[in-house]
Write a protein that holds these residues in place. Structure first.
Motif, PDB file in Angstrom:
ATOM      1  N   LEU A 162       0.831  -1.199   0.000  1.00 31.24           N
ATOM      2  CA  LEU A 162       0.000   0.000   0.000  1.00 31.24           C
ATOM      3  C   LEU A 162       0.867   1.251   0.000  1.00 31.24           C
ATOM      4  O   LEU A 162       1.782   1.384   0.823  1.00 31.24           O
ATOM      5  N   VAL A 163       0.575   2.161  -0.924  1.00 35.06           N
ATOM      6  CA  VAL A 163       1.309   3.423  -1.037  1.00 35.06           C
ATOM      7  C   VAL A 163       0.333   4.588  -0.903  1.00 35.06           C
ATOM      8  O   VAL A 163      -0.656   4.667  -1.639  1.00 35.06           O
ATOM      9  N   ARG A 164       0.637   5.483   0.009  1.00 32.17           N
ATOM     10  CA  ARG A 164      -0.161   6.686   0.193  1.00 32.17           C
ATOM     11  C   ARG A 164       0.615   7.882  -0.358  1.00 32.17           C
ATOM     12  O   ARG A 164       1.848   7.840  -0.452  1.00 32.17           O
ATOM     13  N   HIS A 165      -0.090   8.950  -0.723  1.00 34.06           N
ATOM     14  CA  HIS A 165       0.612  10.129  -1.235  1.00 34.06           C
ATOM     15  C   HIS A 165       1.651  10.584  -0.212  1.00 34.06           C
ATOM     16  O   HIS A 165       1.377  10.652   0.994  1.00 34.06           O
ATOM     17  N   PRO A 166       2.887  10.886  -0.641  1.00 35.42           N
ATOM     18  CA  PRO A 166       3.957  11.215   0.307  1.00 35.42           C
ATOM     19  C   PRO A 166       3.652  12.406   1.212  1.00 35.42           C
ATOM     20  O   PRO A 166       4.105  12.439   2.362  1.00 35.42           O
TER      21      PRO A 166
END
Length: 321
Positions: A162-166
């Motif tokens: 899972l990647v969230r906006h930095p």
């Protein structure tokens, strides 16, 4: 019957019956290990992995709602944090030849399907009944991306990363006060000098340093996962924009059962009336969640994260700032 027993006595009985796990049979020592080995869950297990503050508690619990799931929340990380000093980082690099304390023992329990963990980790105890165990699959949520090569080599899980906006992730760290040194706290000097020799150029600002750290970690994850077939990267934004359809795709990828009951429970967790302000809540107002950082974070801070992130030349978040 429960009302007839005074509360202090009930508490003592509970501690006697469930000293280590809210699953009764997991507290029986050698017999528990025998049962776990004898009645095996389905393979492969499913791993939901991300950096902290990226939405993995929400995603992990929703994946754990399936009637096919045997869900554990951060069993390796929480076991490690119990055995180390206060203030130790939850995500950091490590040498596979010298695992951090608690990693090997907890992972052995996790992937053999022995829920020898407390209620904060084994949050759905009823899932673990022995009668239906062989039809279910272990689902684990973890928050140290540096685990990836070790876990893939030793346990071969199916991975949802899972990647969230930095900016959103950095903002969440800032909100709960996780603002100390980001690179020196988590990476060895050798790694820094070899892979990020310019890392000190980001040290003037928490926002720049955190953006660079996130970019470096994602770059390492993509390198690790390049030749690993059972890997799915998911953007938190896409989950928020289309939660039911994306979760259905993830259930299919994980080979977990989706039914009307699961869908109702997911709807409850994305309904605005259920939202609270707890930073660790597993409820989401998905209609506003994905882009709320754009209204909350000053433009100059967004620019610092952006410049650091883009310096690592990643295929994600090139334009969405």
């Amino acid at each position: 019957m429960r009302k007839l027993i005074p509360k202090p006595i009930r508490k003592k009985l509970y501690r006697l019956l469930y000293p280590k796990s809210p699953v009764l049979w997991a507290n029986w020592g050698i017999l528990s290990a025998f049962l776990a080995k004898r009645i095996k869950p389905k393979k492969p297990p499913v791993l939901i992995l991300s950096m902290p503050r990226s939405g993995s508690s929400w995603v992990g619990e929703i994946m754990g709602l399936s009637p096919d799931s045997l869900y554990l929340r951060e069993p390796i990380t929480q076991t490690y944090l119990k055995t180390t000093h206060d203030g130790a980082p939850s995500f950091f690099e490590f040498d596979m030849a010298g695992l951090p304390e608690g990693y090997e023992s907890s992972a052995k329990n996790v992937f053999s399907g022995l829920p020898l963990f407390d209620r904060r980790i084994t949050i759905f105890p009823k899932q673990w009944a022995l009668s239906k165990r062989s039809r279910k699959r272990i689902v684990v949520k973890e928050v140290n991306p540096f685990m990836l090569p070790w876990l893939t080599q030793n346990f071969r899980p199916r991975i949802i990363y899972l990647v969230r906006h930095p900016v959103a992730t950095a903002s969440s760290f800032k909100r709960i006060g996780w603002t100390g040194e980001q690179f020196d706290f988590r990476l060895s000097l050798e790694t820094l000098e070899e892979k990020i020799p310019h890392y000190k150029q980001f040290s003037h600002s928490f926002w720049a340093e955190h953006g660079a750290l996130q970019a470096f970690i994602l770059k390492e994850v993509l390198r690790y996962a390049k030749d690993y077939d059972d890997f799915r990267l998911v953007k938190y934004k896409h989950l928020c924009e289309n939660p039911l359809s994306v979760f259905k795709e993830l259930y299919d990828f994980a080979e977990l059962e989706w039914n009307d009951s699961v869908e109702r429970k997911i709807r409850k967790r994305i309904h605005p009336e259920e939202i609270n302000t707890d930073p660790f809540s597993i409820y989401r107002d998905t209609a506003r969640e994905a882009k709320k950082w754009k209204k909350q974070i000053p433009e100059e801070k967004i620019a610092e994260v952006k410049n650091a992130w883009l310096s690592f030349d990643l295929p994600y978040y090139q334009n969405d700032w």
